[in-house]
Design an enzyme around this catalytic site. Structure first.
Site, PDB file in Angstrom:
ATOM      1  CE  LYS A  35      32.132  42.031  49.980  1.00 44.86           C
ATOM      2  NZ  LYS A  35      33.349  41.944  50.732  1.00 44.86           N
ATOM      3  CB  CYS A  36      34.415  42.133  40.804  1.00 46.65           C
ATOM      4  SG  CYS A  36      34.429  41.813  39.040  1.00 46.65           S
ATOM      5  N   GLY A  37      36.039  39.410  40.372  1.00 49.53           N
ATOM      6  CA  GLY A  37      37.280  38.837  39.862  1.00 49.53           C
ATOM      7  C   GLY A  37      38.204  39.877  39.260  1.00 49.53           C
ATOM      8  CB  THR A  39      38.369  43.392  42.984  1.00 53.32           C
ATOM      9  OG1 THR A  39      36.944  43.303  42.906  1.00 53.32           O
ATOM     10  CG2 THR A  39      38.741  44.332  44.105  1.00 53.32           C
TER      11      THR A  39
END
Length: 163
Positions: A35-37, A39
Site C-alpha cells: 500500500k505504498c506509492g 508499490t
C-alpha cells in the site's frame, strides 16, 4: 566474515529458504509494501525476474510494515495481492522488520555491507540490494530508483558470472 549465503529466511508460506542455494546467482533483495506509492514497482521487479531468471537472477521480496503501516495484511494476503495485481512470480517472503531490534538478520547484514553514504537504516519501502554471484559485492539502491535502472548493474554481474 559472513556472506549473504550464511542466512536463511521464511517464505510467505512459512517454508525455510536457505540463501546458500543461490551461491553463483545474482540476488536482488527488496523490502516491499502493498500500500505504498512505490508499490507499482512490483511490475518492474517482475519484469526483471522474467527477463533474467534464466541467466541467474533471483528476486526476493520481503514485505515490511515498518513504514506508515503500508503492508498490514497477512503473509497470505500480501502474496495474493502481489500475484493478482502485478503477476508476481518471484518469491515473496514472510513479512519482516528491516530496522530496529527485530531487524531480520539478512537486512542487518545488507545494511552493514553497504556502509558509508547509503548505509545505515532503511528509510522507506522498496530499498533494493543487488548482490554479485560470488556474494562479495552489494549495491544498494534507493526506493525511488526504478527497477529498470538496475539493468546495467544486473547485466554486469550476470556477464561476469557467465565468463
Amino acid at each position: 566474515m559472513a556472506t549473504i549465503y550464511d542466512f536463511k529466511a521464511l517464505t510467505s508460506r512459512g517454508e525455510e529458504l536457505d540463501l546458500a542455494q543461490f551461491r553463483g546467482k545474482t540476488l536482488l533483495i527488496v523490502n516491499t509494501a502493498s500500500k505504498c506509492g512505490f508499490t507499482p514497482q512490483f511490475a518492474g521487479l517482475e519484469e526483471l525476474h522474467r527477463k533474467y531468471k534464466d541467466r541467474g537472477l533471483v528476486v526476493l521480496g520481503f514485505p515490511c510494515n515498518q513504514f506508515l503501516n503500508q503492508d498490514p495484511g497477512s503473509d497470505e494476503e500480501i502474496s495474493g495481492f502481489c500475484q493478482l495485481n502485478y503477476g508476481v512470480s518471484f518469491r515473496i517472503m514472510k513479512k519482516i522488520d528491516v530496522n530496529g531490534k527485530n531487524s531480520h538478520p539478512i537486512f542487518s547484514y545488507l545494511k552493514k555491507a553497504t556502509g558509508g553514504l547509503l548505509g545505515g537504516p532503511i528509510k522507506w519501502n522498496f530499498t533494493k540490494f543487488l548482490i554479485s554471484p560470488d556474494g562479495t559485492q552489494v549495491k544498494r539502491f534507493a526506493p525511488i530508483t526504478d527497477p529498470a535502472k538496475l539493468v546495467p548493474d544486473i547485466e554486469k554481474f550476470l556477464a561476469a558470472n557467465e565468463e
